[in-house]
Design a protein around this motif. Sequence first.
Motif, short mmCIF file in Angstrom:
data_model
loop_
_atom_site.label_atom_id
_atom_site.label_comp_id
_atom_site.label_asym_id
_atom_site.label_seq_id
_atom_site.Cartn_x
_atom_site.Cartn_y
_atom_site.Cartn_z
N ILE A 21 7.72 -4.14 20.86
CA ILE A 21 6.48 -4.92 20.96
C ILE A 21 5.33 -4.07 20.43
CG2 ILE A 21 4.93 -6.22 22.45
CD1 ILE A 21 7.19 -6.39 24.47
N ASP A 22 4.80 -4.47 19.29
CA ASP A 22 3.65 -3.77 18.73
C ASP A 22 2.39 -4.23 19.44
OD1 ASP A 22 2.37 -2.00 17.07
OD2 ASP A 22 2.29 -3.35 15.35
N PRO A 40 0.84 -1.20 0.00
CA PRO A 40 0.00 0.00 0.00
C PRO A 40 0.88 1.25 0.00
CG PRO A 40 -0.69 -1.55 1.70
CD PRO A 40 0.62 -2.04 1.19
N LEU A 41 0.32 2.35 -0.47
CA LEU A 41 1.06 3.61 -0.54
C LEU A 41 1.59 4.02 0.83
CD1 LEU A 41 1.98 6.07 -2.18
CD2 LEU A 41 -0.26 7.11 -1.70
N ALA A 42 0.79 3.80 1.86
CA ALA A 42 1.22 4.18 3.21
C ALA A 42 2.49 3.45 3.61
CB ALA A 42 0.10 3.89 4.22
N ASP A 43 2.65 2.21 3.17
CA ASP A 43 3.85 1.44 3.51
C ASP A 43 5.03 1.89 2.66
OD1 ASP A 43 5.00 -0.69 5.10
OD2 ASP A 43 5.19 -1.79 3.21
N LYS A 44 4.78 2.17 1.38
CA LYS A 44 5.86 2.63 0.50
C LYS A 44 6.43 3.97 0.97
CE LYS A 44 3.74 0.60 -3.63
NZ LYS A 44 3.08 0.91 -4.92
N MET A 45 5.57 4.84 1.48
CA MET A 45 5.98 6.18 1.87
C MET A 45 6.45 6.25 3.32
SD MET A 45 5.83 8.12 -0.72
CE MET A 45 6.12 9.64 0.19
N ARG A 46 6.64 5.12 3.95
CA ARG A 46 7.09 5.11 5.34
C ARG A 46 8.45 5.81 5.46
NH1 ARG A 46 5.28 2.00 9.53
NH2 ARG A 46 4.22 0.50 8.16
N PRO A 47 8.58 6.79 6.35
CA PRO A 47 9.85 7.51 6.52
C PRO A 47 10.99 6.56 6.88
CG PRO A 47 8.09 8.65 7.67
CD PRO A 47 7.53 7.33 7.25
N ALA A 48 12.18 6.85 6.33
CA ALA A 48 13.34 6.00 6.59
C ALA A 48 14.25 6.58 7.66
CB ALA A 48 14.14 5.80 5.29
N ASN A 49 14.04 7.86 8.00
CA ASN A 49 14.89 8.48 9.02
C ASN A 49 14.11 9.59 9.71
OD1 ASN A 49 15.22 10.97 7.37
ND2 ASN A 49 16.44 9.60 6.06
N GLY A 82 2.58 7.09 13.68
CA GLY A 82 3.99 6.81 13.48
C GLY A 82 4.68 6.00 14.55
N LYS A 83 3.94 5.28 15.38
CA LYS A 83 4.57 4.51 16.45
C LYS A 83 5.48 3.41 15.90
CE LYS A 83 0.62 3.36 18.30
NZ LYS A 83 -0.28 4.11 17.38
N THR A 84 4.95 2.61 14.99
CA THR A 84 5.73 1.54 14.40
C THR A 84 6.85 2.09 13.53
OG1 THR A 84 3.80 0.08 14.43
CG2 THR A 84 5.62 -0.56 13.01
N THR A 85 6.55 3.14 12.78
CA THR A 85 7.56 3.77 11.94
C THR A 85 8.73 4.27 12.76
OG1 THR A 85 5.95 4.45 10.26
CG2 THR A 85 8.00 5.70 10.38
N LEU A 86 8.45 4.89 13.88
CA LEU A 86 9.52 5.39 14.75
C LEU A 86 10.37 4.23 15.27
CD1 LEU A 86 10.88 7.71 16.18
CD2 LEU A 86 9.16 7.56 18.00
N ALA A 92 4.48 -0.25 21.78
CA ALA A 92 3.56 0.64 21.08
C ALA A 92 2.14 0.26 21.45
CB ALA A 92 3.75 0.54 19.56
N THR A 93 1.33 1.26 21.79
CA THR A 93 -0.05 0.97 22.20
C THR A 93 -0.98 2.11 21.83
OG1 THR A 93 -1.49 0.47 24.09
CG2 THR A 93 0.39 1.90 24.52
N THR A 94 -2.21 1.75 21.51
CA THR A 94 -3.26 2.75 21.28
C THR A 94 -4.09 2.96 22.53
OG1 THR A 94 -4.74 1.02 20.45
CG2 THR A 94 -3.44 2.20 18.81
N GLU A 95 -3.86 2.14 23.55
CA GLU A 95 -4.66 2.20 24.77
C GLU A 95 -3.89 2.89 25.90
OE1 GLU A 95 -7.80 1.30 24.90
OE2 GLU A 95 -7.75 0.63 22.83
N ASN A 96 -4.62 3.46 26.84
CA ASN A 96 -4.01 4.15 27.96
C ASN A 96 -3.13 3.18 28.77
OD1 ASN A 96 -3.46 5.50 30.40
ND2 ASN A 96 -5.34 6.68 30.25
#
Length: 449
Positions: free
Chosen positions: A115-116, A18-27, A65-69, A143-147
Motif C-alpha cells: 500500500i503506497d 523520467p530518468l528516475a523511473d528508468k534507473m529504478r533498481p531491479a534488485n 526507495g520505499k516503492t522501489t524496495l 509505505a509512508t512519509t508520515e510518522n
Amino acid sequence: MDFEQTTLFQNESKTSSPLADKMRPANLDEFVGQEHLLGKGKILRRLIEMDRVTSMILWGPPGVGKTTLAKIIATMTMAKFETFSAVLSGIKEIREVMKQAEERRRYGQRTLLFIDEIHRFNKAQQDAFLPYVEKGDIILIGATTENPSFELNSALLSRSKVFVMKPLGLEDMVKLLKRALTNTEKGLGSLNIKVNEDILCKIANYADGDARIALNTLETAVLGCTPDKDGALVITNDVLEQAMQKKSLLYDKTGEEHFNLISAFHKSLRNSDSDAAVYWLARMLESGEDPLYVARRMVRFASEDIGLAEPKALQQAVAAYHATRFIGMPECGVNLAQAAVYLALAPKSNAIYVGYNQAKKDAECTVAQGVPLHLRNASTKLMKDIGYNKGYKYAHDFEDKVADMDCLPDNLKGRSYYNPTNQGKEVHFKEIKENIEKLKRKRRPNDEF
C-alpha cells in the motif's frame, strides 16, 4: 513465477519515462542507500532473500526507495503480490482483494499486499485490513512519509514491523548520478555529456536526500544543454541553475515535519541561539508555512519563556504579528526575523508560565471555594446585609498602596504562584514583590504569623 506477476511493475513506455523511473533498481544489489537495513547480513535483506517477509511499514521521506524496495520484493517473493494506492482505492476494492487473499490462503498461497501512501487511508479503511493481517491472509507492506505513530491505527501498527528509511547521503547521491551518466541501456550513457564532480555534488545537495529529485534534475539539465562545437552536452553552473530553479523544501503543514520545525525554532529561541532561530524560521517560511502561525507562536514564546525578564519582548512579538498581517509574505520575513533575534537574545524566565500552570492546576483540582465575602461587590442592600464587601480594605487608603488583606480563598491561603527569577529586568519585579510581602507581614496582627 507467472507472467502477470513478473510484469506487474513494467512501464508502458520506457522511452517516455523520467530518468528516475528508468534507473529504478531491479534488485537489491543495485539498490543504493539504506545500508542499515539492506546491507549484507542485515535483517530486512535476509528476510527478503529468504522470502520470509512479514508485515511491515516502510517509513521515510520521499525519494529514498520505499516503492522501489516494494517492487524488488515483488520480483523476489513466491507470494501473490498485490498493490494498492491509498489515493485511488476504497473500501470496496479492499474487500475484493481481501476475499481473493482469503481464497488463496486456503490453497496454501500467500498474498503480499503493498500500500503506497498508507497514511492517506482513513481509520475505516485501515480497520478493513486488520482482521486479514491478524489471520495471516495477507502480509502487509505499507509505505509512508508520515510518522506511523500518528497516522496509523495502533492495532495495525502493533502487528507490523516499522523500518525507518533514511535520506540518501551525498556519497550515495553522487553514485546514483554517475551510474545514470554511464548506463547506456537505461540511463544517459549513450549521450556525450560532460559534467564535473562539483556539479554533481551541487545536484546532490539540492536534492536533499531525494534520489528522484536528483535524477530528474540531472535529466532536466541535460535537456537544457546546447551542444558545443564538438557535439558535447556540457552541464555548466548556468545550465544547472536554470534546471534547479526554486528548491521545493520538504514540508507538510499538517504533518510531522510541521511540528518538527516549529519545535526546532522554539527550542532555538529558548536556548538563545539567534542564528539557529533565523535558519529554522527561514525553513518554515520558504516551505510555505503560514507566517501568521509563526508570529502567533512568537507571541506565546514572549510570555512563556521570557516574561518579565524583558517585558518589551511581548511588544516586539505583537508588533511582528501586526507587521506580518500588514505586508504579508515575502516582505514580512524580515519582520519576523527581527522579532526572532530579539526573543533569542532577550533574558529568559519561565516564572510566569510556571506560575500560571500551578494556578491552573489548583483551579482544576482543588475545591472551588466561593470568592471571599470581603472581595465581593455589594451592589444591592441584600448583598451588603449578608456581608458582601465587609472587611474590604481600599489599597489607596494606605501610604504604600498595600492593605493587609488576603485575596486568595481560604483553602489556598499563602499559596505563591509567581516566583520571579534574577534574570534580566525580572530582578526589579522580584524586589517589588518582596517589598510588598514585607509590608503585608508588617501590618498583619502577630497571631497571623
